[in-house]
Structures are given as structure tokens and as C-alpha cells.
Design an enzyme around this catalytic site. Structure first.
Site, PDB file in Angstrom:
ATOM      1  N   SER A   1      27.873  24.662  27.798  1.00  0.00           N
ATOM      2  CA  SER A   1      27.964  24.773  26.343  1.00  0.00           C
ATOM      3  C   SER A   1      27.619  26.195  25.894  1.00  0.00           C
ATOM      4  CB  SER A   1      27.008  23.759  25.704  1.00  0.00           C
ATOM      5  OG  SER A   1      27.195  23.700  24.322  1.00  0.00           O
TER       6      SER A   1
ATOM      7  N   GLY B   1      25.052  19.430  30.265  1.00  0.00           N
ATOM      8  CA  GLY B   1      26.054  20.480  30.052  1.00  0.00           C
ATOM      9  C   GLY B   1      25.558  21.711  29.333  1.00  0.00           C
ATOM     10  N   GLY B   2      24.243  21.969  29.342  1.00  0.00           N
ATOM     11  CA  GLY B   2      23.700  23.094  28.575  1.00  0.00           C
ATOM     12  C   GLY B   2      24.304  24.440  28.961  1.00  0.00           C
ATOM     13  N   GLY B   3      24.372  24.730  30.237  1.00  0.00           N
ATOM     14  CA  GLY B   3      24.917  26.017  30.703  1.00  0.00           C
ATOM     15  C   GLY B   3      26.390  26.156  30.323  1.00  0.00           C
TER      16      GLY B   3
ATOM     17  N   LYS C   1      26.026  17.567  25.789  1.00  0.00           N
ATOM     18  CA  LYS C   1      26.984  16.454  25.849  1.00  0.00           C
ATOM     19  C   LYS C   1      26.392  15.303  26.644  1.00  0.00           C
ATOM     20  CE  LYS C   1      28.294  17.010  30.418  1.00  0.00           C
ATOM     21  NZ  LYS C   1      27.831  16.120  31.476  1.00  0.00           N
TER      22      LYS C   1
ATOM     23  N   ASP D   1      33.118  21.599  33.062  1.00  0.00           N
ATOM     24  CA  ASP D   1      32.680  21.062  31.765  1.00  0.00           C
ATOM     25  C   ASP D   1      32.910  22.035  30.601  1.00  0.00           C
ATOM     26  OD1 ASP D   1      31.822  18.661  32.747  1.00  0.00           O
ATOM     27  OD2 ASP D   1      29.696  19.217  32.842  1.00  0.00           O
TER      28      ASP D   1
ATOM     29  N   PRO E   1      17.505  20.571  28.457  1.00  0.00           N
ATOM     30  CA  PRO E   1      16.952  20.709  29.806  1.00  0.00           C
ATOM     31  C   PRO E   1      18.029  21.125  30.813  1.00  0.00           C
ATOM     32  CG  PRO E   1      16.167  18.699  28.775  1.00  0.00           C
ATOM     33  CD  PRO E   1      17.221  19.253  27.864  1.00  0.00           C
ATOM     34  N   VAL E   2      17.603  21.976  31.746  1.00  0.00           N
ATOM     35  CA  VAL E   2      18.531  22.533  32.732  1.00  0.00           C
ATOM     36  C   VAL E   2      18.699  21.541  33.890  1.00  0.00           C
ATOM     37  CG1 VAL E   2      18.849  24.470  34.333  1.00  0.00           C
ATOM     38  CG2 VAL E   2      17.830  24.867  32.086  1.00  0.00           C
ATOM     39  N   GLY E   3      19.914  21.411  34.401  1.00  0.00           N
ATOM     40  CA  GLY E   3      20.173  20.552  35.564  1.00  0.00           C
ATOM     41  C   GLY E   3      19.944  19.086  35.265  1.00  0.00           C
ATOM     42  N   ALA E   4      20.247  18.676  34.029  1.00  0.00           N
ATOM     43  CA  ALA E   4      19.983  17.293  33.613  1.00  0.00           C
ATOM     44  C   ALA E   4      21.254  16.500  33.355  1.00  0.00           C
ATOM     45  CB  ALA E   4      19.108  17.289  32.359  1.00  0.00           C
TER      46      ALA E   4
HETATM   47  O1  C5P Z   1      32.570  23.004  37.831  1.00  0.00           O
HETATM   48  P1  C5P Z   1      31.106  22.951  38.081  1.00  0.00           P
HETATM   49  O2  C5P Z   1      30.588  24.216  38.679  1.00  0.00           O
HETATM   50  O3  C5P Z   1      30.327  22.522  36.888  1.00  0.00           O
HETATM   51  O4  C5P Z   1      30.875  21.803  39.159  1.00  0.00           O
HETATM   52  C1  C5P Z   1      29.700  21.721  39.938  1.00  0.00           C
HETATM   53  C2  C5P Z   1      30.001  20.972  41.238  1.00  0.00           C
HETATM   54  O5  C5P Z   1      30.251  19.599  40.962  1.00  0.00           O
HETATM   55  C3  C5P Z   1      31.228  21.461  41.959  1.00  0.00           C
HETATM   56  O6  C5P Z   1      30.912  22.510  42.827  1.00  0.00           O
HETATM   57  C4  C5P Z   1      31.681  20.227  42.718  1.00  0.00           C
HETATM   58  O7  C5P Z   1      30.954  20.087  43.914  1.00  0.00           O
HETATM   59  C5  C5P Z   1      31.267  19.084  41.804  1.00  0.00           C
HETATM   60  N1  C5P Z   1      32.384  18.574  40.977  1.00  0.00           N
HETATM   61  C6  C5P Z   1      33.383  17.837  41.579  1.00  0.00           C
HETATM   62  N2  C5P Z   1      34.418  17.359  40.812  1.00  0.00           N
HETATM   63  C7  C5P Z   1      34.457  17.594  39.484  1.00  0.00           C
HETATM   64  C8  C5P Z   1      33.442  18.337  38.852  1.00  0.00           C
HETATM   65  C9  C5P Z   1      32.414  18.816  39.634  1.00  0.00           C
HETATM   66  O8  C5P Z   1      33.362  17.605  42.789  1.00  0.00           O
HETATM   67  N3  C5P Z   1      35.478  17.106  38.775  1.00  0.00           N
END
Ligand code: C5P
Length: 326
Positions: A111, A107-109, A18, A143, A101-104
């Protein structure tokens, strides 16, 4: 599946990336997350997810050694949560072929996890409805629920309340991968200490209003995590400046960071401009992908099974889009 048909033991799914076409942060919530507004868009860059039933246990294998394969993997947790919720005795093996790519910020993980939820719901014949599946997705990550919907959609709340837009975006995309990966949590922390927050709240609404008036609305969009991400990863700033310069020179409709980065994308309505942009990015030393946005109707078709032969079920999407997308 009708009675008498052979039981399907295995599914191969595409888990798409995404983009966040715009993202604004409205403030910090009591649960520690941030209240967001964003426009999500799926694109035809994807991982392959092969799900195979087995008698017991959950096993994940991945071709990228940087991806954890145990409980830390979101796809593993998706299988575990569904197994518990559905009181399933059997197990599953999940093979991930990573292209996203991871951590980019793509949203790969998330998805991959959504693909596992949808795939196992079918393979285990759980028949869990959309709303219950969404609640399972919410627990996995902010996500994940979006990937149960796909296409062009507005995300609100933590980004986990998702509303598809009537007018889906159909254009070319070029995504550059400047690396390194950026910690999403650290970027959000930096946003908290910035003052621009108080001025936000209208980016996404303005975009939607302008589209209703017949405009493209892209000029209204920006990603409020971009500045914080570049402070968090200062080595990115110079690379992003170069990438942005190339995308703007080739007249991208929108050039922006996705999520908290570090991938940076351009939207194009002209295919040859997209081709030139990718070539220029590669000549400048950046990995780059050229493809298309994936609107809601195409995303939904990905999950419609074609005929199942010899116990294997395949999505109809693979053969259809591989001809048209690249
Ligand atoms: O939900 P997810 O694990 O993908 O989010 C990763 C980190 O991003 C969360 O631990 C949080 O610190 C931050 N985040 C946030 N507000 C959001 C989405 C993510 O603070 N709406």
C-alpha cells in the site's frame, strides 16, 4: 493543476491496509507464483506517507526500525521505477509512519508503494495513465496493483488482476495482531504439498453468486492459506484459536486470517459487538484494531487533492474520515 498555481512540492497520503475476505489457491504457475482468487477489502487502518520532492536521490525514512529504508523497501523501489520510467532528473524523500503491522498479511508495504506511485505521478506531473501505472505496480509485487483500485474487489491471476465488485462491503472490522510475522513464500510452499488444493476453485465464485442472490455470502468464504500458515508457525495456532473464539462469540459475520497471516480479523454489522470483541481481545493480551471497511468511493476520494495552499497539497480524505471513523 492549472497554469499559474504554485508547484506542489509535497504530498501527505494515507496508505490503507487490506484484508483478504476469502482466498483460494488454484495451483502453481510456471513463473513460480500461484494462481489465486481472492476478495480484497481496504480498511481504515493506515500508514502515513509523506512525499517531498528534492533535487536528486531517493531517500526513505521510517519510524519503525524493522522496516528497511533502502532498495529492499517497496516504496523506495516504486519511486525508483517511476523515476526511470518518467526520465525524471529530480529526487524524492519519502517518510513512512507505520501503523499497519509489518508481515501481518495486511499489505502495508504494498500500500505504501502504491501511494508513492500515485503521489509521485502527480508531484512529478507525469500524467501516467491507469493501465501503465498498473504495469509498474505489477512489477513491484502481487498486491500492489490492488491498492491502485481499493474497495471491495476480486483479485485473480497472482492477485494482481483486480476487478471491483458492484456491491461494496460496508461494515465494522476488528483486527487482532497475534504476531509473529509469517513468511508468505513459506506458506505457499506448504500449500503446494497439501491435497486440499485439488478441491478448490469455487469459494470466491460461490460468494459472488450468493451476493447476487441477495445473501451476504460470507458463509462461503474461507482462506486456504490459514491451515498452511498455522503449520508454518505452530506457535500461532493456540492464539488464533482464542482470537477466533472471541470473534465468533461476538457473532462476527466472518472470522479469518488475512493473506498468509498473522493478522486475524472479524467483520461485524453491529458496532457494539465490534467494540466488545476488541475489548475482549485486548483483555486476552492481543493488540487489536477496530475500524471500518473502506468502500471504493471512499478510497477513491482519498486521492482527490483539496485546494493547495502555500505549496502544500493535502488530500481531502483526512479531515473527512477522521471525524466519522473512530
Ligand atoms: O509478490 P510478493 O513479493 O508480494 O509475493 C511474496 C511471495 O509470495 C512470492 O515470492 C511468492 O513466493 C508468494 N506468492 C505466490 N503466489 C502469489 C503471490 C505470492 O506464490 N500469487
Amino acid at each position: 493543476m492549472g497554469a499559474g498555481e504554485p508547484a506542489v512540492r509535497s504530498l501527505r497520503l494515507r496508505a490503507c491496509a487490506k484484508l483478504n475476505l476469502g482466498l483460494e489457491v488454484l495451483g502453481k504457475r510456471e513463473d513460480g507464483y500461484h494462481e489465486l482468487r481472492t476478495i480484497f477489502q481496504t480498511i481504515d487502518l493506515h500508514d502515513d506517507v509523506l512525499i517531498t520532492l528534492r533535487p536528486r536521490g531517493i531517500e526513505v525514512a521510517c519510524d519503525d526500525p524493522a522496516v528497511p529504508v533502502g532498495e529492499a523497501n517497496l516504496a523506495w523501489r516504486a519511486a525508483r521505477d517511476l523515476q526511470r520510467y518518467g526520465r525524471v532528473a529530480g529526487g524524492v524523500r519519502i517518510e513512512l509512519r507505520k501503523r499497519i503491522p509489518v508481515g501481518a498479511g495486511l499489505g502495508g508495504g504494498s500500500s505504501d508503494a502504491a501511494a508513492v506511485l500515485m503521489g509521485l505521478n502527480r508531484l512529478w506531473r507525469l500524467d501516467i495513465g491507469a493501465e501503465r501505472l498498473r504495469l509498474l505496480a505489477v512489477r513491484l509485487g502481487a498486491d500492489v496493483p490492488y491498492f491502485l483500485v481499493g474497495g471491495t474487489a476480486v483479485g485473480v491471476g497472482r492477485g494482481d488482476e483486480v476487478y471491483p465488485l458492484r456491491e461494496q462491503i460496508r461494515c465494522r472490522v476488528v483486527v487482532a495482531f497475534p504476531g509473529p510475522s509469517v513468511s508468505t513464500a513459506a506458506v505457499f510452499d506448504r500449500v503446494d504439498s497439501s491435497l486440499t488444493l485439488r478441491e478448490s476453485g469455487h469459494i470466491i465464485i460461490r460468494f459472488i453468486a450468493r451476493r447476487l442472490e441477495g445473501g451476504s455470502g460470507y458463509e462461503a468464504l474461507s482462506n486456504q492459506l490459514e491451515e498452511a500458515a498455522l503449520v508454518e508457525a505452530p506457535e500461532l495456532a493456540e492464539r488464533v484459536r482464542k482470537i477466533r473464539g472471541i470473534l465468533v462469540r461476538e457473532r462476527a459475520l466472518l472470522a479469518s486470517l488475512t493473506g498468509s497471516g498473522s493478522a486475524y480479523f472479524g467483520l461485524f454489522d453491529d458496532a457494539s459487538a465490534a467494540t466488545r470483541a476488541r475489548a475482549a481481545l485486548q483483555a486476552a493480551g492481543f493488540g487489536a484494531f477496530r475500524g471500518r471497511t473502506l468502500p471504493l468511493d471512499q478510497y477513491r476520494r482519498m486521492w482527490v487533492p483539496s485546494s493547495s495552499r502555500s505549496g502544500k497539497e493535502r488530500t481531502s480524505w483526512r479531515s473527512r474520515t477522521s471525524r466519522s471513523s473512530r
